[in-house]
Write a protein that holds these residues in place. Structure first.
Motif, PDB file in Angstrom:
ATOM      1  N   SER A   6      15.607  -2.660  -2.056  1.00 40.15           N
ATOM      2  CA  SER A   6      16.051  -1.365  -2.550  1.00 40.15           C
ATOM      3  C   SER A   6      15.033  -0.287  -2.141  1.00 40.15           C
ATOM      4  O   SER A   6      13.832  -0.480  -2.234  1.00 40.15           O
ATOM      5  N   CYS A   7      15.533   0.832  -1.631  1.00 38.94           N
ATOM      6  CA  CYS A   7      14.632   1.835  -1.044  1.00 38.94           C
ATOM      7  C   CYS A   7      13.719   2.453  -2.101  1.00 38.94           C
ATOM      8  O   CYS A   7      14.181   2.830  -3.185  1.00 38.94           O
ATOM      9  N   PRO A   8      12.419   2.600  -1.793  1.00 41.19           N
ATOM     10  CA  PRO A   8      11.488   3.179  -2.768  1.00 41.19           C
ATOM     11  C   PRO A   8      11.865   4.606  -3.201  1.00 41.19           C
ATOM     12  O   PRO A   8      11.468   5.046  -4.278  1.00 41.19           O
ATOM     13  N   CYS A   9      12.647   5.334  -2.372  1.00 41.17           N
ATOM     14  CA  CYS A   9      12.965   6.723  -2.715  1.00 41.17           C
ATOM     15  C   CYS A   9      13.949   6.827  -3.877  1.00 41.17           C
ATOM     16  O   CYS A   9      14.214   7.936  -4.351  1.00 41.17           O
ATOM     17  N   GLY A  10      14.515   5.685  -4.319  1.00 42.88           N
ATOM     18  CA  GLY A  10      15.371   5.721  -5.500  1.00 42.88           C
ATOM     19  C   GLY A  10      16.798   6.141  -5.227  1.00 42.88           C
ATOM     20  O   GLY A  10      17.528   6.494  -6.141  1.00 42.88           O
ATOM     21  N   SER A  11      17.204   6.115  -3.975  1.00 42.12           N
ATOM     22  CA  SER A  11      18.571   6.516  -3.632  1.00 42.12           C
ATOM     23  C   SER A  11      19.599   5.509  -4.126  1.00 42.12           C
ATOM     24  O   SER A  11      20.785   5.811  -4.186  1.00 42.12           O
ATOM     25  N   GLY A  12      19.130   4.288  -4.410  1.00 37.11           N
ATOM     26  CA  GLY A  12      20.061   3.232  -4.789  1.00 37.11           C
ATOM     27  C   GLY A  12      20.565   2.466  -3.584  1.00 37.11           C
ATOM     28  O   GLY A  12      21.310   1.509  -3.723  1.00 37.11           O
ATOM     29  N   ALA A  17      19.195   0.979   5.165  1.00 32.59           N
ATOM     30  CA  ALA A  17      20.312   1.913   5.284  1.00 32.59           C
ATOM     31  C   ALA A  17      19.909   3.288   4.763  1.00 32.59           C
ATOM     32  O   ALA A  17      20.726   4.197   4.657  1.00 32.59           O
ATOM     33  N   CYS A  18      18.604   3.449   4.417  1.00 31.52           N
ATOM     34  CA  CYS A  18      18.150   4.719   3.832  1.00 31.52           C
ATOM     35  C   CYS A  18      16.965   5.240   4.647  1.00 31.52           C
ATOM     36  O   CYS A  18      17.143   5.747   5.742  1.00 31.52           O
ATOM     37  N   CYS A  19      15.754   5.084   4.136  1.00 29.93           N
ATOM     38  CA  CYS A  19      14.585   5.653   4.808  1.00 29.93           C
ATOM     39  C   CYS A  19      14.073   4.802   5.965  1.00 29.93           C
ATOM     40  O   CYS A  19      13.315   5.302   6.801  1.00 29.93           O
ATOM     41  N   GLY A  20      14.476   3.530   6.028  1.00 34.83           N
ATOM     42  CA  GLY A  20      13.948   2.625   7.044  1.00 34.83           C
ATOM     43  C   GLY A  20      14.072   3.133   8.476  1.00 34.83           C
ATOM     44  O   GLY A  20      13.075   3.179   9.202  1.00 34.83           O
ATOM     45  N   TYR A  40       8.486  10.566   0.927  1.00 34.13           N
ATOM     46  CA  TYR A  40       8.073   9.927  -0.320  1.00 34.13           C
ATOM     47  C   TYR A  40       7.895   8.427  -0.088  1.00 34.13           C
ATOM     48  O   TYR A  40       6.892   7.827  -0.490  1.00 34.13           O
ATOM     49  N   THR A  41       8.888   7.839   0.593  1.00 30.11           N
ATOM     50  CA  THR A  41       8.799   6.398   0.884  1.00 30.11           C
ATOM     51  C   THR A  41       7.557   6.101   1.719  1.00 30.11           C
ATOM     52  O   THR A  41       6.847   5.116   1.483  1.00 30.11           O
ATOM     53  N   ALA A  42       7.252   6.986   2.675  1.00 31.67           N
ATOM     54  CA  ALA A  42       6.053   6.783   3.505  1.00 31.67           C
ATOM     55  C   ALA A  42       4.781   6.844   2.645  1.00 31.67           C
ATOM     56  O   ALA A  42       3.831   6.097   2.885  1.00 31.67           O
TER      57      ALA A  42
HETATM   58 ZN   LIG Z   1      15.197   6.016   0.900  1.00 35.37          ZN
END
Ligand SMILES: [Zn+2]
Length: 129
Positions: A6-12, A17-20, A40-42
């Protein structure tokens, strides 16, 4: 970080499929909000190269040392507002939470972003109380 995590940015969404893709350089963040989330994830991954690369050259620091002791533990991001101002300018207001040595800290900022050459960049921001 595994793509299915689950992405650290909290997008769900899953990291892959998000920040990666933004962090790996596979696909630039499509919006200012996506760039903000990826930064933020970085921070959570201590990816200084990505933080510098996504910083606009006009305000980018020479280097960035994420070596605070004790290190902050990032625990959540809440995007409060994404305000597109033009095709190539936007503001994102967010609240990030972390713990430093067990003490809770909040970072409430409105950040400015510009788009150049098809990529969004962080310019600077104003801190709120
Ligand atoms: Zn993310």
């Amino acid at each position: 970080m595994k793509p299915a995590t689950s992405c650290p940015c909290g997008s769900g969404r899953a990291f892959g499929a998000c920040c990666g893709p933004a962090l790996s350089g596979e696909r630039p963040a499509p919006t200012a909000e996506a760039l903000m989330r990826s930064r933020y994830t970085a921070f959570t991954l201590r990816d200084t190269a990505y933080l510098l690369a996504s910083w606009h050259p006009s305000t980018r620091p020479q280097n960035l040392a994420l070596d605070e002791q004790p290190p902050p533990k990032w625990i959540g991001l809440e995007v409060r507002a994404h305000r597109p101002l033009a095709d190539d300018r936007a503001e994102v207001e967010f609240l990030a939470r972390c713990r430093i040595g067990g003490r809770a800290q909040r970072l409430h900022e409105t950040s400015r972003f510009v788009k150049e050459g098809g990529r969004w960049y962080y310019v600077d921001g104003d801190l709120h109380d």
